[in-house]
Design an enzyme around this catalytic site. Sequence first.
Site, PDB file in Angstrom:
ATOM      1  N   GLU A  49       0.779  -1.233   0.000  1.00 61.99           N
ATOM      2  CA  GLU A  49       0.000   0.000   0.000  1.00 61.99           C
ATOM      3  C   GLU A  49       0.815   1.289   0.000  1.00 61.99           C
ATOM      4  O   GLU A  49       0.255   2.364  -0.100  1.00 61.99           O
ATOM      5  CB  GLU A  49      -1.036   0.015   1.131  1.00 61.99           C
ATOM      6  CG  GLU A  49      -0.480   0.011   2.534  1.00 61.99           C
ATOM      7  CD  GLU A  49      -0.169  -1.387   3.034  1.00 61.99           C
ATOM      8  OE1 GLU A  49       0.869  -1.920   2.608  1.00 61.99           O
ATOM      9  OE2 GLU A  49      -0.930  -1.929   3.849  1.00 61.99           O
ATOM     10  N   ASP A  70      -0.395  -4.434   4.870  1.00 59.36           N
ATOM     11  CA  ASP A  70      -0.088  -4.561   6.295  1.00 59.36           C
ATOM     12  C   ASP A  70      -0.864  -5.697   6.975  1.00 59.36           C
ATOM     13  O   ASP A  70      -1.997  -6.000   6.590  1.00 59.36           O
ATOM     14  CB  ASP A  70      -0.379  -3.242   7.027  1.00 59.36           C
ATOM     15  CG  ASP A  70       0.667  -2.180   6.707  1.00 59.36           C
ATOM     16  OD1 ASP A  70       1.757  -2.556   6.223  1.00 59.36           O
ATOM     17  OD2 ASP A  70       0.398  -0.988   6.931  1.00 59.36           O
ATOM     18  N   ASP A 119      -2.991  -6.519   9.248  1.00 57.47           N
ATOM     19  CA  ASP A 119      -4.129  -6.319  10.148  1.00 57.47           C
ATOM     20  C   ASP A 119      -5.415  -6.220   9.328  1.00 57.47           C
ATOM     21  O   ASP A 119      -5.399  -6.396   8.109  1.00 57.47           O
ATOM     22  CB  ASP A 119      -3.936  -5.078  11.042  1.00 57.47           C
ATOM     23  CG  ASP A 119      -3.666  -3.815  10.247  1.00 57.47           C
ATOM     24  OD1 ASP A 119      -3.873  -3.817   9.010  1.00 57.47           O
ATOM     25  OD2 ASP A 119      -3.259  -2.809  10.848  1.00 57.47           O
ATOM     26  N   GLU A 168      -7.258  -3.741   8.368  1.00 58.85           N
ATOM     27  CA  GLU A 168      -7.221  -2.740   7.315  1.00 58.85           C
ATOM     28  C   GLU A 168      -6.444  -3.273   6.103  1.00 58.85           C
ATOM     29  O   GLU A 168      -6.902  -3.160   4.966  1.00 58.85           O
ATOM     30  CB  GLU A 168      -6.547  -1.474   7.875  1.00 58.85           C
ATOM     31  CG  GLU A 168      -6.974  -0.189   7.225  1.00 58.85           C
ATOM     32  CD  GLU A 168      -8.411   0.196   7.537  1.00 58.85           C
ATOM     33  OE1 GLU A 168      -8.967  -0.294   8.552  1.00 58.85           O
ATOM     34  OE2 GLU A 168      -8.995   0.971   6.766  1.00 58.85           O
ATOM     35  N   TYR A 210       5.872  -4.273  12.872  1.00 62.48           N
ATOM     36  CA  TYR A 210       4.658  -3.518  12.547  1.00 62.48           C
ATOM     37  C   TYR A 210       4.133  -2.748  13.760  1.00 62.48           C
ATOM     38  O   TYR A 210       4.062  -3.289  14.860  1.00 62.48           O
ATOM     39  CB  TYR A 210       3.590  -4.484  12.026  1.00 62.48           C
ATOM     40  CG  TYR A 210       2.372  -3.779  11.469  1.00 62.48           C
ATOM     41  CD1 TYR A 210       2.527  -2.761  10.532  1.00 62.48           C
ATOM     42  CD2 TYR A 210       1.089  -4.129  11.882  1.00 62.48           C
ATOM     43  CE1 TYR A 210       1.420  -2.115  10.021  1.00 62.48           C
ATOM     44  CE2 TYR A 210      -0.018  -3.486  11.366  1.00 62.48           C
ATOM     45  CZ  TYR A 210       0.155  -2.465  10.440  1.00 62.48           C
ATOM     46  OH  TYR A 210      -0.942  -1.826   9.937  1.00 62.48           O
ATOM     47  N   ARG A 213       1.134  -1.327  14.432  1.00 60.15           N
ATOM     48  CA  ARG A 213      -0.248  -1.406  14.932  1.00 60.15           C
ATOM     49  C   ARG A 213      -0.479  -2.803  15.503  1.00 60.15           C
ATOM     50  O   ARG A 213      -0.707  -3.752  14.759  1.00 60.15           O
ATOM     51  CB  ARG A 213      -1.254  -1.111  13.827  1.00 60.15           C
ATOM     52  CG  ARG A 213      -1.256   0.330  13.425  1.00 60.15           C
ATOM     53  CD  ARG A 213      -2.392   0.679  12.478  1.00 60.15           C
ATOM     54  NE  ARG A 213      -2.112   1.973  11.888  1.00 60.15           N
ATOM     55  CZ  ARG A 213      -1.514   2.162  10.726  1.00 60.15           C
ATOM     56  NH1 ARG A 213      -1.173   1.125   9.999  1.00 60.15           N
ATOM     57  NH2 ARG A 213      -1.284   3.380  10.295  1.00 60.15           N
ATOM     58  N   HIS A 258       0.116 -11.805  16.318  1.00 62.26           N
ATOM     59  CA  HIS A 258       0.853 -10.552  16.182  1.00 62.26           C
ATOM     60  C   HIS A 258       2.043 -10.500  17.125  1.00 62.26           C
ATOM     61  O   HIS A 258       2.196 -11.326  18.005  1.00 62.26           O
ATOM     62  CB  HIS A 258      -0.084  -9.379  16.445  1.00 62.26           C
ATOM     63  CG  HIS A 258      -0.937  -9.065  15.256  1.00 62.26           C
ATOM     64  ND1 HIS A 258      -1.720  -7.953  15.192  1.00 62.26           N
ATOM     65  CD2 HIS A 258      -1.117  -9.730  14.093  1.00 62.26           C
ATOM     66  CE1 HIS A 258      -2.351  -7.943  14.031  1.00 62.26           C
ATOM     67  NE2 HIS A 258      -2.009  -9.009  13.351  1.00 62.26           N
TER      68      HIS A 258
END
Length: 664
Positions: free
Chosen positions: A9, A82, A84, A86, A301, A303, A347
């Site tokens: 992205e 990414d 997650d 999103e 990462y 988040r 995660h």
Amino acid sequence: MSKNLVIVESPTKAKTIGKILGPDFSVVSSMGHIIDLPQKELGVDIDNKFKPKYVVIPTRKKLLTQLRKEAKLKEKIYVATDPDREGEAIGWQIKEKVFKGKDVLRVSFHEITPHAVGEAFKAAREFDANMIEAQVGRRILDRIVGYFLSPLLWKKLARGLSAGRVQSVALKLIVERERQIQAFTSSEYWEVVAELFKPKVFGESKFCAKLEKIDHKKAEIKTKDDAESIVSQLKDKEFKVLEIKQTEKKRYAPAPFITSTMQQEAFNKLRFNASKTMLVAQQLYEGIDIGGDNPIGLITYMRTDSPNTAPEAIIEVREHIGRIFGKDFVPEKPNVFKAKKSAQQAHEAIRPSYVSRSPESLKDFLNHDQFRLYELIYNRFLASQMKPAEFLATTVDIAADKYLFVANGSHLLFEGFLAAYNKTEEEEKEGEEDEKEKTKNVIPPLAQGEVLGLDKLTPSQHFTKPPPRFSDSSLIKALEEEGIGRPSTYAPIIYTLILRDYVRRIKGYLNPTELGFKVSDMLVEYFPKIIDVRFTAIMEEKLDEIEEGKLKRIEVLKEFYAPFKESLDFAQANIKKEVITTDQFCDKCGKSLIVKWGRRGKFLSCSDFPTCKNSKSITSGVKCPAENCGGELIERRSKRGFFFGCSNFPKCTFTSRTLPQEKE
Ligand SMILES: [Zn+2]
Ligand SMILES: [Zn+2]
């Protein structure tokens, strides 16, 4: 010509990954979302199972055509957005809209290193339908709230206002706190501190003890006279050691950062606001040019709500700690940290990708902000796998007639993790300050019954303090404790409230504006359930459960929509324009002036509008600092938030975020 197409992205990430994957892969950026709900309509078919109507974002149409062209000649297509909700959703949209019918695989990794990326490509998989469902569910909930609440705010207050689901709960917390502060009345109290010493070794043995009890009751001294009378009574009294208590205390290493704790500490230690922290962390994650020909990713990462650390990274950091600080600082077994219920086990915590890359060794390649955040993340990670710090805490009760003094001291026995990660002066927690005071108070060896010399008695005046305003740090902490918001939402919540000028960040603290009060009050009055803290926390949990495959999206939407619709119908029927009167009059028709909010901020309007269209700006009374201008500065709102502009606009284009000091 490369055989494979990889889509991510962001352009920096594309570059970092491109270097790792080599010439067989062509890596391109989607520049974020490609499709979204439409701008000018609800885009959700409520009667038809809340079906969303996604459309291609107009500015992305060209990119979409380019991607399709690229894909034609490739053997395989991978989406590496990414790791997650999103990222999963952006990837899914790309698969559906750009490469419909083609074989597209998802790869996800928590750090952009050759090892992690390599492993991820070996484990390329189908998209996670539950994760996408959860993201779509959140998007629909937020759209419904935003779409229906905004017109009500327009009806009551002013056109152009909007309100979001979770932001409104955060705004309510900020407004409630402000009202507590306004309602607070400060009261005076006094403290008496005795400086005592061992008679034979005066100089080195001096320490402080505070008056705690009078006649076995808590000492409550209200006035200066009372304090002075106590001091005069104590002057010739004998100070005698009553009891000595010593305990060894351990302070355990903190967990490595997750998003919320990183945002809190970056505020406390570096004064970074939450958005800035995320921006800088993203740069470190996506890749920094450190002297090679392409960037490398420096942290995992950013988040995440999981404190887990990959086993390889734990082995590496334990070796590193032993080398730098000595074997004594490495615990027998690795430290393990418990994740919150909602955390995703797969995660990882936020940590440096390479422990061997010390902050110092990267100093020449990082800008000041990147360096400071990297250093914080790096040191916190080292600390997380170190032994606890050990203290000897001493409490001495000292009696003087009916007065009881208490001396507290703390002595560091073993530095432990504090060697890597020190708490600084800016710490917000009050308990930490106490700890500091205790460390400064060095209590000499004393014996029970020992008589002490009195050097000085100092009375001091204090006032009770109102609860503090929220900062980025304490608001995120509160949201997290209440179960509202997730790693991806903390920073946008605060950012949005400031952008809408419902809240202003002044010297790091969040102050609600008059408009913020009004918006919050309207929501509390008409939508109490929707902005209830507990209800919002439950909705967040349910979104998590969609992701875990335990709940269907439709069930969660239905559960939300029923009470929402009820409040909405009532509000639509009953809400009235709020009129705020002033004691000023219209200079065209003589009728009274009222306060209104417009697209560009607050202004005065003739109460006879639309018959009389006269309006007036509300000035701050501060002169415009531009040369030969003579205008006055006015509070304005724009799409980018609040600012001060000149009353002579457009002739004078002076703007400022803060009010300049008025010159004589
Ligand atoms: Zn008028
Ligand atoms: Zn001006």
